[in-house]
Scaffold this motif. Structure first.
Motif: not given
Length: 175
Positions: A141-170
């Motif tokens: 939900e955060e990613l959908e809401r804030d995708v424009a802010d991420i792009k304005r900050a210089g970010g590219g396509k975000a990737e969400v994954s889970t490692i050993s039960g921990t959710t991360i966004i890259r």
């Protein structure tokens, strides 16, 4: 951490599983020898567990509060973590940007909503590096809401994954 007010008393029994080990898994996605900046380090999460698990990393902990930055310096000294530097300041401040800018990776945990986090973190990342944030179940939900802010900050396509039960966004820095 509990006696200093960094975590609530109900969190003490879950300290290792929910807080420390949860942070250490991020080491799996950080390249060898990377320069890492941990924004809003607070009690040292994820920066301190990363520094212990990965002595090859050069880690800078950025924390604006005096009480917490003093605690971090104390812990770094007690643990003899030669690969860690503590800076008191805010990620978005000019002097901090100048001192830590050009990092390979900027990490954070429980700091701010994704849009604000991108605005603070991505300017510290070198082009081709990435922001890695530990997030909860609301990350999509955060990613959908804030995708424009991420792009304005210089970010590219975000990737969400889970490692050993921990959710991360890259989020890669693309410009």
């Amino acid at each position: 951490m509990s006696t200093r007010g960094f975590i609530g008393p109900r969190e003490v029994p879950r300290l290792w599983e929910r807080h420390i080990l949860n942070c250490a898994v991020v080491n799996e996605v950080i390249p060898d020898g990377a320069r890492v900046v941990d924004v809003g380090s607070g009690a040292g999460l994820p920066g301190i567990p990363l520094a212990i698990a990965r002595p090859d990393l050069k880690i800078t902990l950025v924390e604006p509060l005096l009480k917490r930055s003093n605690y971090l310096k104390e812990i770094v000294d007690k643990l003899g973590l030669d690969n860690v530097t503590v800076i008191r300041g805010r990620a978005e401040e000019g002097p901090v940007k100048k001192e830590v800018g050009g990092a390979d990776v900027v990490t954070s945990r429980a700091v701010a909503p994704l849009g604000k986090l991108a605005k603070w973190s991505l300017p510290l990342v070198r082009k081709g590096g990435e922001m890695i944030a530990l997030k909860g179940s609301s990350v999509h939900e955060e990613l959908e809401r804030d995708v424009a802010d991420i792009k304005r900050a210089g970010g590219g396509k975000a990737e969400v994954s889970t490692i050993s039960g921990t959710t991360i966004i890259r989020v890669p820095r693309v410009n």
